[in-house]
Design a protein around this motif. Structure first.
Motif, PDB file in Angstrom:
ATOM      1  N   THR A 199       0.854  -1.180   0.000  1.00 50.08           N
ATOM      2  CA  THR A 199       0.000   0.000   0.000  1.00 50.08           C
ATOM      3  C   THR A 199       0.893   1.235   0.000  1.00 50.08           C
ATOM      4  OG1 THR A 199      -1.672   1.212   1.260  1.00 50.08           O
ATOM      5  CG2 THR A 199      -0.058  -0.019   2.535  1.00 50.08           C
ATOM      6  N   ASP A 200       0.301   2.379  -0.334  1.00 47.93           N
ATOM      7  CA  ASP A 200       1.056   3.618  -0.174  1.00 47.93           C
ATOM      8  C   ASP A 200       1.297   3.852   1.313  1.00 47.93           C
ATOM      9  OD1 ASP A 200       1.085   4.073  -2.859  1.00 47.93           O
ATOM     10  OD2 ASP A 200      -0.681   5.389  -2.841  1.00 47.93           O
ATOM     11  N   TYR A 201       2.377   4.502   1.601  1.00 46.36           N
ATOM     12  CA  TYR A 201       2.667   4.807   3.004  1.00 46.36           C
ATOM     13  C   TYR A 201       3.372   6.148   3.088  1.00 46.36           C
ATOM     14  CZ  TYR A 201       7.375   3.216   1.777  1.00 46.36           C
ATOM     15  OH  TYR A 201       8.600   3.073   1.174  1.00 46.36           O
ATOM     16  N   TYR A 202       3.357   6.725   4.288  1.00 47.92           N
ATOM     17  CA  TYR A 202       4.087   7.963   4.511  1.00 47.92           C
ATOM     18  C   TYR A 202       5.446   7.607   5.086  1.00 47.92           C
ATOM     19  CZ  TYR A 202       5.288  12.649   5.977  1.00 47.92           C
ATOM     20  OH  TYR A 202       5.934  13.847   6.127  1.00 47.92           O
ATOM     21  N   SER A 203       6.493   8.051   4.426  1.00 39.51           N
ATOM     22  CA  SER A 203       7.838   7.639   4.827  1.00 39.51           C
ATOM     23  C   SER A 203       8.423   8.579   5.876  1.00 39.51           C
ATOM     24  CB  SER A 203       8.766   7.612   3.613  1.00 39.51           C
ATOM     25  OG  SER A 203      10.087   7.315   4.035  1.00 39.51           O
ATOM     26  N   LEU A 204       8.941   7.985   6.929  1.00 46.02           N
ATOM     27  CA  LEU A 204       9.701   8.731   7.934  1.00 46.02           C
ATOM     28  C   LEU A 204      11.199   8.498   7.766  1.00 46.02           C
ATOM     29  CD1 LEU A 204       7.456   8.173  11.083  1.00 46.02           C
ATOM     30  CD2 LEU A 204       7.854  10.343   9.887  1.00 46.02           C
ATOM     31  N   GLN A 205      11.587   8.012   6.577  1.00 43.98           N
ATOM     32  CA  GLN A 205      13.004   7.753   6.321  1.00 43.98           C
ATOM     33  C   GLN A 205      13.783   9.062   6.288  1.00 43.98           C
ATOM     34  OE1 GLN A 205      13.263   4.259   5.691  1.00 43.98           O
ATOM     35  NE2 GLN A 205      15.249   4.706   6.557  1.00 43.98           N
ATOM     36  N   GLU A 206      14.988   9.045   6.808  1.00 42.81           N
ATOM     37  CA  GLU A 206      15.837  10.238   6.730  1.00 42.81           C
ATOM     38  C   GLU A 206      16.057  10.597   5.259  1.00 42.81           C
ATOM     39  OE1 GLU A 206      16.837   7.305   7.844  1.00 42.81           O
ATOM     40  OE2 GLU A 206      18.457   6.658   6.535  1.00 42.81           O
ATOM     41  N   PHE A 207      16.001  11.881   4.962  1.00 36.66           N
ATOM     42  CA  PHE A 207      16.178  12.438   3.616  1.00 36.66           C
ATOM     43  C   PHE A 207      15.043  12.066   2.660  1.00 36.66           C
ATOM     44  CE2 PHE A 207      20.424  12.376   5.464  1.00 36.66           C
ATOM     45  CZ  PHE A 207      20.752  13.713   5.359  1.00 36.66           C
TER      46      PHE A 207
END
Ligand SMILES: [Zn+2]
Length: 396
Positions: A199-207
């Motif tokens: 599914t689509d997701y909101y990324s909290l990945q750095e950069f």
């Protein structure tokens, strides 16, 4: 959330396009990293440093995108800067301090950026549409994400490698986060996010979020506030690149607003057995090449293809910085020696900062009167087993 007066939006570091905070992942035009920008002429040192009674990093909201009143915060930041006088003689320098980021809410420097990244979502029109929020993590940032996303009551997923510390895995769940343990190493966890979330997701990945390295810059502001001047050399354990890039930006902003004229020497410290940023810097590359065969016992520093590698290398060049690599045994020896002599519970990753300083001393790189800061990026309670097994390996 409330935007601050000096904040002037996000700019793509690749194509130069400008965006409002409504676009808060990678650049929609070119996938470049978005960088928060400010009108520096409108901020004075007094604006930045007269933080009133606010506790923690949000007292510096004159140079943050969002105001303190809308912050999702657990008073992260404002960590102690502890004098380590015994190390002054041992390193042969003027002063030595340990910036103890282990005393953040979840025991890691990453709480700073996570507080900003989650604040950016705090008054979303339709918060449920953001779910799930997700990231890959070596451990500490996953724990931090679970904690801060919990403040919004939203569902988060942390993808961690099986080798991640038990304390991280446990606390991701304790904070209410979902966890996927991925067999292998960090790179496997990173690729599993897209593979496993159907599914689509909101990324909290750095950069990917523009705000995690932005939070790291408050370390620079605090060092200046605590010392009444800048240190000369700062040793930073380095994995994803976000600490080097963020802290360097903070030092540069102090010159932009006229608080200081010069910036300190930043030294990025990586394990000998996983040092892509150090290798790129030493070889004159703009961007690290993925490290093919990592083999460090310090899992937090085992990031073979750092998301902020190019940003970190660029920051080191701009600030006339340096990069060193250190053996795991030296990092662990440094962390345990500091625990035994300086009280502070320095994590295995933090030990790399001290080992880097020893590396400089042995290479005769200090001139003798510097003020040196060692950034302890995590609490020792994250990895007591790794530290203790080092002692047992020494016959203790
Ligand atoms: Zn772009």
């Amino acid at each position: 959330m409330e935007l601050t007066p000096a904040f002037s939006g996000l700019v793509c570091t690749d194509c130069g396009s400008n965006f409002t905070v409504d676009v808060d992942q990678r650049c929609p035009d070119c996938e470049g990293v978005l960088e928060p920008t400010y009108e520096y002429d409108s901020v004075t040192p007094a604006d930045l440093f007269d933080g009133g009674t606010t506790t923690g990093q949000w007292r510096f909201d004159a140079l943050l995108p969002f105001g303190r009143d809308s912050a999702v915060t657990a008073a992260e930041g404002e960590t102690p800067l502890v004098a380590a006088d015994r190390l002054v003689d041992e390193l042969g320098v003027g002063e030595v301090y340990i910036k103890d980021e282990g005393r953040n809410p979840t025991g890691t420097v990453y709480d700073r950026g996570m507080s900003l990244a989650v604040t950016a979502l705090s008054d979303h029109d339709d918060p449920d549409s953001l779910e799930p929020l997700a990231l890959a993590s070596t451990g500490n940032s996953g724990q931090s994400a679970a904690a801060y996303v919990g403040r919004l009551g939203l569902r988060s997923y942390a993808f961690v490698p099986s080798r991640s510390a038990f304390s991280n895995k446990a606390m991701i769940n304790v904070h209410g986060g979902q966890m996927r343990v991925v067999g292998g190493r960090y790179a496997d966890a990173a690729s599993a996010v897209d593979d496993q979330l159907a599914t689509d997701y909101y990324s909290l990945q750095e950069f990917t979020t523009p705000y995690r390295h932005e939070g790291a810059k408050t370390v620079a502001f605090e060092l200046y506030a605590d010392l009444d001047e800048l240190p000369d050399v700062v040793f930073i354990p380095t994995s994803t690149g976000e600490l080097v890039a963020g802290i360097a930006k903070g030092f540069e902003e102090l010159t932009e607003i006229g608080a200081t004229e010069e910036t300190p020497t930043i030294v990025a410290v990586q394990p000998t057995s996983c040092g892509p940023i150090a290798a790129a810097f030493d070889r004159g590359l703009d961007e690290p090449e993925p490290w093919a065969h990592p083999d460090t016992i310090i899992g937090e520093l085992e990031v073979t293809d750092p998301a902020g590698g190019a940003e970190a290398v660029d920051a080191l060049r701009r600030l006339d910085g340096a990069a060193v690599t250190v053996d795991d045994s030296d990092s662990l020896e440094s962390a345990t020696a500091i625990a035994q002599h300086e009280v502070i519970e320095m994590g295995a990753a933090g030990g790399a900062a001290a080992a880097g300083a020893w590396n400089w001393q042995e290479a005769d790189q200090f001139s003798g009167d510097e003020t040196v800061v060692l950034l302890n990026t995590e609490s020792a309670v994250k990895t007591p087993d790794v530290l203790r097994s080092h002692l047992m390996g020494q016959g203790v």
